[in-house]
Design an enzyme around this catalytic site. Structure first.
Site, short mmCIF file in Angstrom:
data_model
loop_
_atom_site.label_atom_id
_atom_site.label_comp_id
_atom_site.label_asym_id
_atom_site.label_seq_id
_atom_site.Cartn_x
_atom_site.Cartn_y
_atom_site.Cartn_z
N HIS A 66 6.09 -9.10 -6.22
CA HIS A 66 4.91 -8.60 -6.94
C HIS A 66 4.91 -7.08 -7.01
O HIS A 66 4.48 -6.51 -8.00
CB HIS A 66 3.63 -9.13 -6.30
CG HIS A 66 3.34 -10.54 -6.69
ND1 HIS A 66 2.07 -11.00 -6.95
CD2 HIS A 66 4.15 -11.61 -6.87
CE1 HIS A 66 2.12 -12.28 -7.28
NE2 HIS A 66 3.37 -12.67 -7.22
N ASP A 67 5.41 -6.42 -5.98
CA ASP A 67 5.51 -4.96 -6.01
C ASP A 67 6.51 -4.52 -7.08
O ASP A 67 6.22 -3.64 -7.89
CB ASP A 67 5.94 -4.43 -4.64
CG ASP A 67 6.08 -2.91 -4.63
OD1 ASP A 67 5.16 -2.23 -5.13
OD2 ASP A 67 7.10 -2.41 -4.14
N VAL A 70 5.61 -4.50 -10.97
CA VAL A 70 4.69 -3.50 -11.52
C VAL A 70 5.24 -2.11 -11.18
O VAL A 70 5.22 -1.70 -10.04
CB VAL A 70 3.27 -3.67 -10.93
CG1 VAL A 70 2.32 -2.63 -11.53
CG2 VAL A 70 2.75 -5.08 -11.17
N GLY A 72 8.19 -0.98 -10.81
CA GLY A 72 9.35 -0.91 -9.93
C GLY A 72 9.00 -1.09 -8.47
O GLY A 72 7.84 -1.23 -8.10
N ASP A 74 8.17 0.28 -5.62
CA ASP A 74 7.67 1.57 -5.14
C ASP A 74 6.59 1.47 -4.08
O ASP A 74 5.99 2.47 -3.71
CB ASP A 74 7.15 2.40 -6.32
CG ASP A 74 5.97 1.74 -7.04
OD1 ASP A 74 5.55 0.63 -6.64
OD2 ASP A 74 5.48 2.33 -8.01
N SER A 76 3.68 0.23 -4.42
CA SER A 76 2.33 0.40 -4.97
C SER A 76 1.40 -0.76 -4.61
O SER A 76 0.19 -0.57 -4.50
CB SER A 76 2.37 0.61 -6.48
OG SER A 76 3.00 -0.49 -7.12
N PRO A 163 3.43 -12.67 -13.37
CA PRO A 163 3.11 -14.03 -13.83
C PRO A 163 2.01 -14.65 -12.96
O PRO A 163 2.02 -14.51 -11.75
CB PRO A 163 4.42 -14.80 -13.65
CG PRO A 163 5.48 -13.76 -13.52
CD PRO A 163 4.82 -12.54 -12.95
#
Length: 185
Positions: A66-67, A70, A72, A74, A76, A163
């Protein structure tokens, strides 16, 4: 046997994601001088986490996926909401389902005790993913390191790019193609 096959397919997707979202010059020895104990710290903490709850290995893999989906790989997804942005943790595909944040926090605390202000959370998540898969009987691989941590996150990007659990095959295919992945990947 079916579980191992699923793990191998997941591993293939993960390796493809890493290849697609890596823009920087990464190196397996990035922290060789600045944090030589990094990999053993991560492995030790993941061993404890999996001994406590085996399912956490799969959860860390999902967190990494999941990181990476979105902006790359990183880190986030690890950011909490602030006054200036709403992060990804509570996006639809993550809310009440993404888990393992506390494991990454524990690993980061251990790494900081040994190598203060040196290792990115994005790299810790990548290493924890590898170790979680290997500790559960899956393959292991060399993790290229040197990712920079995100300083912002986007809930709207997470909602539109990850997704959802009810996505059909056509939607999944399209979303993975949008990330440069093929049906074989």
């Amino acid at each position: 046997m079916a579980t191992f096959t699923k793990l191998c397919v997941t591993f293939s997707i993960l390796v493809s994601l890493l290849a697609c979202f890596t823009n920087a010059q990464l190196s397996p020895n990035f922290y060789g001088r600045t944090c030589p104990t990094l990999q053993s710290i991560v492995r030790s903490e993941m061993t404890k986490a999996i001994n406590n709850e085996a399912r956490i290995g799969a959860s860390i893999l999902r967190l990494f996926f999941h990181d990476c989906f979105v902006n790359g790989c990183d880190g986030s997804i690890l950011l909490d909401d602030t006054a200036t942005f709403t992060g990804e943790k509570n996006a639809g595909p993550n809310k009440n389902s993404a888990r393992g944040f506390e494991v990454i926090d524990t690993i980061k605390t251990s790494v900081e005790a040994s190598c203060n202000a040196t290792v990115s959370c994005a790299d810790i998540l990548a290493l924890a993913t590898r170790d979680g898969i290997a500790l559960l009987g899956g393959p292991s691989w060399i993790v290229p390191l040197g990712r920079r941590d995100a300083r912002t996150a986007s809930q709207s990007a997470a909602n539109s790019q990850i997704p959802g659990p009810s996505s059909d095959l056509a939607t999944l295919t399209k979303m993975f193609q949008n990330k440069g992945l093929t049906l074989n990947d």
